[in-house]
Motif scaffolding. Structure first.
Motif, PDB file in Angstrom:
ATOM      1  N   LEU A  85     -10.515  11.638   0.172  1.00 32.43           N
ATOM      2  CA  LEU A  85     -10.485  10.454   1.109  1.00 32.43           C
ATOM      3  C   LEU A  85     -11.792  11.084   2.169  1.00 32.43           C
ATOM      4  O   LEU A  85     -12.417  10.412   2.844  1.00 32.43           O
ATOM      5  N   VAL A 104      -7.021  -0.361  -2.717  1.00 33.95           N
ATOM      6  CA  VAL A 104      -5.973  -0.123  -3.954  1.00 33.95           C
ATOM      7  C   VAL A 104      -5.163  -1.450  -3.946  1.00 33.95           C
ATOM      8  O   VAL A 104      -4.178  -1.633  -3.537  1.00 33.95           O
ATOM      9  N   ALA A 161       1.724   6.965  -3.173  1.00 36.93           N
ATOM     10  CA  ALA A 161       1.549   6.940  -1.683  1.00 36.93           C
ATOM     11  C   ALA A 161       2.550   8.166  -0.749  1.00 36.93           C
ATOM     12  O   ALA A 161       1.979   8.581   0.129  1.00 36.93           O
ATOM     13  N   LEU A 198      -2.928   5.056  -5.848  1.00 37.14           N
ATOM     14  CA  LEU A 198      -2.978   6.512  -5.007  1.00 37.14           C
ATOM     15  C   LEU A 198      -2.373   7.564  -5.791  1.00 37.14           C
ATOM     16  O   LEU A 198      -2.589   8.558  -5.332  1.00 37.14           O
ATOM     17  N   ILE A 247      -6.608   2.676   4.226  1.00 38.47           N
ATOM     18  CA  ILE A 247      -6.415   2.332   2.886  1.00 38.47           C
ATOM     19  C   ILE A 247      -5.714   0.926   2.792  1.00 38.47           C
ATOM     20  O   ILE A 247      -4.712   0.779   3.551  1.00 38.47           O
ATOM     21  N   GLU A 248      -6.172  -0.083   2.109  1.00 40.85           N
ATOM     22  CA  GLU A 248      -5.516  -1.327   1.965  1.00 40.85           C
ATOM     23  C   GLU A 248      -5.396  -2.191   0.763  1.00 40.85           C
ATOM     24  O   GLU A 248      -5.990  -1.418  -0.234  1.00 40.85           O
ATOM     25  N   ASP A 249      -4.644  -3.282   0.666  1.00 38.83           N
ATOM     26  CA  ASP A 249      -4.319  -3.616  -0.769  1.00 38.83           C
ATOM     27  C   ASP A 249      -4.700  -5.119  -0.773  1.00 38.83           C
ATOM     28  O   ASP A 249      -4.452  -5.820  -1.603  1.00 38.83           O
ATOM     29  N   VAL A 296      -4.916  10.613  -5.920  1.00 36.90           N
ATOM     30  CA  VAL A 296      -5.622  10.626  -4.753  1.00 36.90           C
ATOM     31  C   VAL A 296      -5.419  11.509  -3.637  1.00 36.90           C
ATOM     32  O   VAL A 296      -4.041  11.832  -3.334  1.00 36.90           O
ATOM     33  N   LEU A 336     -10.667   2.159   1.615  1.00 35.67           N
ATOM     34  CA  LEU A 336     -10.254   2.300   0.274  1.00 35.67           C
ATOM     35  C   LEU A 336      -9.375   1.233   0.006  1.00 35.67           C
ATOM     36  O   LEU A 336      -8.290   1.213   0.322  1.00 35.67           O
ATOM     37  N   THR A 387       0.777  -1.191  -0.044  1.00 36.76           N
ATOM     38  CA  THR A 387      -0.042   0.119   0.028  1.00 36.76           C
ATOM     39  C   THR A 387       0.911   1.221   0.010  1.00 36.76           C
ATOM     40  O   THR A 387       0.594   2.064  -0.952  1.00 36.76           O
ATOM     41  N   TYR A 444     -12.742   1.465  -4.458  1.00 39.48           N
ATOM     42  CA  TYR A 444     -11.628   1.128  -5.010  1.00 39.48           C
ATOM     43  C   TYR A 444     -11.154   2.321  -5.791  1.00 39.48           C
ATOM     44  O   TYR A 444     -11.632   2.920  -6.381  1.00 39.48           O
ATOM     45  N   ARG A 445      -9.697   2.185  -5.855  1.00 41.67           N
ATOM     46  CA  ARG A 445      -8.737   3.102  -6.939  1.00 41.67           C
ATOM     47  C   ARG A 445      -7.747   2.204  -7.245  1.00 41.67           C
ATOM     48  O   ARG A 445      -7.494   1.130  -6.615  1.00 41.67           O
TER      49      ARG A 445
END
Length: 215
Positions: A201, A175, A82, A193, A155-157, A196, A173, A4, A189-190
């Protein structure tokens, strides 16, 4: 963090392959992908069983960290957008917490590349009794920030990370990076980043936290 903020998953996978090779074992891409986002002790237990190692899961985790920390100290592979988003949030005074299943000695060289207090709170895997996908890591971070979980955006992946944040009552969110995260209510979803912003957010629609069932 992994996948992330920084794209260190290839570092972990390379270290897993090296451990397997050094011990005469076989390690597949499917094995590597199955560990993405997991509590490190879960990974250590899996590797021990898969490779029939004499070392304990805790010792295997230290072997993993040795290999990954060496690589991070040579180069920090920031995920696209990020670092820029973190610096914007820091400049705007938005309190941020880092919630990762990696351990403190791996996190330290990455945090050293950011301004002090970029993350006001850091929760690592060696600080909690229950790792992701349990909500404890995110609940711990929210409490330390003095924030209600429902007022936070995570924010997580990975599926374990996203599930942890959702179970804690946060807006999530997602990613995706190395693994897919199946859609479900509460996930947004995106693709990355990049571009962003803090305003993006803030504009996420918050859901009713009473719909969250804690495991």
């Amino acid at each position: 963090m992994d996948g992330t903020v920084v794209d260190t998953e290839p570092y972990w996978m390379a270290t897993e392959h090296a451990i397997a090779e050094a011990n005469g074992g076989t390690w597949t891409q499917a094995d590597a992908m199955s560990l993405v986002g997991n509590d490190l002790l879960v990974s250590g237990t899996y590797i021990k069983a898969k490779l029939h190692l004499d070392e304990s899961p805790e010792e295997i985790v230290e072997m993993l960290l040795d290999g990954v920390v060496r690589q991070v100290e040579q180069a920090v592979p920031w995920c696209p957008g990020a670092r820029e988003l973190l610096l914007e949030l820091h400049e705007a005074g938005v309190p941020c917490g880092l919630v990762t299943m990696s351990y403190q000695r791996f996190v330290a060289p990455i945090l050293a590349q950011l301004p002090p207090e970029t993350f006001r709170v850091v929760v690592t895997g060696d600080m909690v009794a229950n790792g992701k996908p349990h909500p404890e890591p995110y609940l711990t971070a929210a409490a330390a920030l003095g924030s209600r979980p429902e007022d936070c955006v995570a924010i997580e992946d990975s599926p374990p990370g996203a599930a942890s944040a959702l179970a804690a009552g946060m807006q999530v969110l997602v990613v995706p990076n190395h693994v897919e995260v199946p859609p479900q209510p509460g996930f947004h979803y995106r693709r990355s980043l990049t571009d962003v912003t803090a305003a993006d957010l803030e504009s996420l629609p918050f859901r009713d936290p009473s719909t969250v069932n804690l495991p």
